[in-house]
Design a protein around this motif. Structure first.
Motif, PDB file in Angstrom:
ATOM      1  N   MET A  78       0.810  -1.193   0.000  1.00  0.00           N
ATOM      2  CA  MET A  78       0.000   0.000   0.000  1.00  0.00           C
ATOM      3  C   MET A  78       0.858   1.263   0.000  1.00  0.00           C
ATOM      4  N   PHE A  79       1.888   1.286   0.866  1.00  0.00           N
ATOM      5  CA  PHE A  79       2.820   2.405   0.922  1.00  0.00           C
ATOM      6  C   PHE A  79       4.167   1.933   0.405  1.00  0.00           C
ATOM      7  N   ILE A  80       4.984   2.857  -0.046  1.00  0.00           N
ATOM      8  CA  ILE A  80       6.277   2.527  -0.630  1.00  0.00           C
ATOM      9  C   ILE A  80       7.281   2.128   0.449  1.00  0.00           C
ATOM     10  N   HIS A  81       7.364   2.906   1.514  1.00  0.00           N
ATOM     11  CA  HIS A  81       8.363   2.646   2.552  1.00  0.00           C
ATOM     12  C   HIS A  81       8.011   1.362   3.296  1.00  0.00           C
ATOM     13  N   ASP A  82       8.978   0.462   3.423  1.00  0.00           N
ATOM     14  CA  ASP A  82       8.707  -0.846   4.020  1.00  0.00           C
ATOM     15  C   ASP A  82       8.369  -0.788   5.508  1.00  0.00           C
ATOM     16  N   LYS A  83       8.690   0.302   6.198  1.00  0.00           N
ATOM     17  CA  LYS A  83       8.345   0.411   7.615  1.00  0.00           C
ATOM     18  C   LYS A  83       6.937   0.965   7.837  1.00  0.00           C
ATOM     19  N   VAL A  84       6.283   1.334   6.761  1.00  0.00           N
ATOM     20  CA  VAL A  84       4.876   1.724   6.828  1.00  0.00           C
ATOM     21  C   VAL A  84       4.104   0.548   6.236  1.00  0.00           C
ATOM     22  N   ASP A  85       3.928  -0.480   7.086  1.00  0.00           N
ATOM     23  CA  ASP A  85       3.336  -1.729   6.591  1.00  0.00           C
ATOM     24  C   ASP A  85       1.807  -1.639   6.512  1.00  0.00           C
ATOM     25  N   ASP A  86       1.231  -2.633   5.843  1.00  0.00           N
ATOM     26  CA  ASP A  86      -0.210  -2.631   5.595  1.00  0.00           C
ATOM     27  C   ASP A  86      -1.013  -2.609   6.891  1.00  0.00           C
ATOM     28  N   GLN A  87      -0.522  -3.271   7.946  1.00  0.00           N
ATOM     29  CA  GLN A  87      -1.256  -3.280   9.213  1.00  0.00           C
ATOM     30  C   GLN A  87      -1.314  -1.883   9.819  1.00  0.00           C
ATOM     31  N   LEU A  88      -0.206  -1.160   9.770  1.00  0.00           N
ATOM     32  CA  LEU A  88      -0.185   0.210  10.276  1.00  0.00           C
ATOM     33  C   LEU A  88      -1.162   1.077   9.492  1.00  0.00           C
ATOM     34  N   VAL A  89      -1.151   0.946   8.182  1.00  0.00           N
ATOM     35  CA  VAL A  89      -2.072   1.717   7.342  1.00  0.00           C
ATOM     36  C   VAL A  89      -3.515   1.367   7.699  1.00  0.00           C
ATOM     37  N   GLN A  90      -3.821   0.086   7.841  1.00  0.00           N
ATOM     38  CA  GLN A  90      -5.182  -0.327   8.192  1.00  0.00           C
ATOM     39  C   GLN A  90      -5.595   0.227   9.555  1.00  0.00           C
ATOM     40  N   ASP A  91      -4.663   0.235  10.504  1.00  0.00           N
ATOM     41  CA  ASP A  91      -4.979   0.756  11.837  1.00  0.00           C
ATOM     42  C   ASP A  91      -5.254   2.257  11.798  1.00  0.00           C
ATOM     43  N   VAL A  92      -4.511   2.989  10.986  1.00  0.00           N
ATOM     44  CA  VAL A  92      -4.789   4.423  10.839  1.00  0.00           C
ATOM     45  C   VAL A  92      -6.124   4.613  10.129  1.00  0.00           C
ATOM     46  N   LEU A  93      -6.370   3.837   9.092  1.00  0.00           N
ATOM     47  CA  LEU A  93      -7.653   3.937   8.389  1.00  0.00           C
ATOM     48  C   LEU A  93      -8.828   3.641   9.317  1.00  0.00           C
ATOM     49  N   SER A  94      -8.644   2.717  10.244  1.00  0.00           N
ATOM     50  CA  SER A  94      -9.737   2.382  11.163  1.00  0.00           C
ATOM     51  C   SER A  94     -10.038   3.524  12.128  1.00  0.00           C
ATOM     52  N   ARG A  95      -9.099   4.438  12.301  1.00  0.00           N
ATOM     53  CA  ARG A  95      -9.281   5.594  13.175  1.00  0.00           C
ATOM     54  C   ARG A  95      -9.703   6.850  12.395  1.00  0.00           C
ATOM     55  N   LYS A  96      -9.787   6.721  11.074  1.00  0.00           N
ATOM     56  CA  LYS A  96     -10.148   7.843  10.205  1.00  0.00           C
ATOM     57  C   LYS A  96     -11.635   8.138  10.333  1.00  0.00           C
ATOM     58  N   HIS A  97     -11.989   9.406  10.325  1.00  0.00           N
ATOM     59  CA  HIS A  97     -13.400   9.791  10.315  1.00  0.00           C
ATOM     60  C   HIS A  97     -13.975   9.381   8.961  1.00  0.00           C
ATOM     61  N   GLN A  98     -15.155   8.846   8.990  1.00  0.00           N
ATOM     62  CA  GLN A  98     -15.748   8.323   7.768  1.00  0.00           C
ATOM     63  C   GLN A  98     -16.365   9.438   6.936  1.00  0.00           C
ATOM     64  N   ILE A  99     -15.660   9.790   5.878  1.00  0.00           N
ATOM     65  CA  ILE A  99     -16.169  10.742   4.894  1.00  0.00           C
ATOM     66  C   ILE A  99     -16.468   9.898   3.663  1.00  0.00           C
ATOM     67  N   GLU A 100     -17.689   9.960   3.167  1.00  0.00           N
ATOM     68  CA  GLU A 100     -18.113   9.050   2.104  1.00  0.00           C
ATOM     69  C   GLU A 100     -17.140   9.037   0.923  1.00  0.00           C
ATOM     70  N   TYR A 101     -16.819  10.189   0.405  1.00  0.00           N
ATOM     71  CA  TYR A 101     -15.797  10.308  -0.634  1.00  0.00           C
ATOM     72  C   TYR A 101     -14.883  11.434  -0.195  1.00  0.00           C
TER      73      TYR A 101
END
Length: 166
Positions: free
Chosen positions: A1-24
Motif C-alpha cells: 500500500m505504501f512505498i516505505h517498508d516500515k509503513v506496513d499494511d497493518q499500520l495503514v489499516q490501523d490508521v484507516l480504522s481511526r479515520k473519520h468516515q467521509i463518504e468520498y
C-alpha cells in the motif's frame, strides 16, 4: 500500500480504522499514497528523512472531519501519530516524532520551514493539489525540486517514480 517498508499494511489499516468516515474524500488513502510518492521523490533529491516523510503522508490528513474547513485536522493527525508512537507502533526516535508532529500540525497553516524533512513533506502534499484542479504555485513551495516541477508543470516525473530504491 505504501512505498516505505516500515509503513506496513497493518499500520495503514490501523490508521484507516481511526479515520473519520467521509463518504468520498479528496484527502483519503489515494491522496496519502501520492503524498508519500511525491515526498520520497523530493526527499531523495533534497535530503529529507524518508521514514518521517512516509509517516507524514499517512497521518497528515488522517483525522479530517471533512474535505473543507477543518483547521485542527493536522493537530489531530499529530496527536494520533504520538499515540501510535507511545504504544510502540512507530519505530522512530523522539527527534523524528517531533519532526513528524510539527509537519502534521503545521502543514496547512505554515508555508516555509528550515527543516529539510518538513519541506519535503509539505511540498509532497502541495504537489498533489492538481487532484482538485489547483496548480501549485512555486512561490508557495520549499524545495528546488518541487519549484522546478511546478514551474515546468511537468508532473509526469512523479508518475514515473514508483519504487523505493534505498
Amino acid at each position: 500500500m505504501f512505498i516505505h517498508d516500515k509503513v506496513d499494511d497493518q499500520l495503514v489499516q490501523d490508521v484507516l480504522s481511526r479515520k473519520h468516515q467521509i463518504e468520498y474524500s479528496v484527502h483519503g488513502l489515494q491522496h496519502w499514497q501520492r503524498v508519500e510518492r511525491n515526498g520520497l521523490f523530493l526527499s531523495e533529491r533534497e535530503g529529507g528523512d524518508d521514514l518521517v516523510v512516509s509517516l507524514f503522508a499517512l497521518f497528515h490528513d488522517s483525522q479530517r472531519l471533512n474535505d473543507f474547513e477543518d483547521p485542527e485536522h493536522g493537530s489531530r493527525g499529530a496527536t494520533l501519530a504520538t499515540e501510535f508512537y507511545d504504544q510502540g507502533r512507530l519505530c522512530i526516535s523522539e527527534a523524528q516524532l517531533q519532526t513528524l508532529t510539527e509537519a502534521c500540525r503545521d502543514h496547512t497553516e505554515s508555508i516555509y520551514s528550515d527543516n529539510a524533512t518538513i519541506r519535503c513533506c509539505w511540498d509532497g502534499d502541495r504537489l498533489d493539489l492538481t487532484r482538485i484542479s489547483v496548480i501549485p504555485d512555486s512561490e508557495m513551495l520549499n524545495t528546488a525540486t518541487a519549484k522546478e516541477i511546478a514551474d515546468t508543470m511537468d508532473y509526469s516525473i512523479l508518475d514515473r517514480y514508483r519504487s523505493y530504491s534505498r
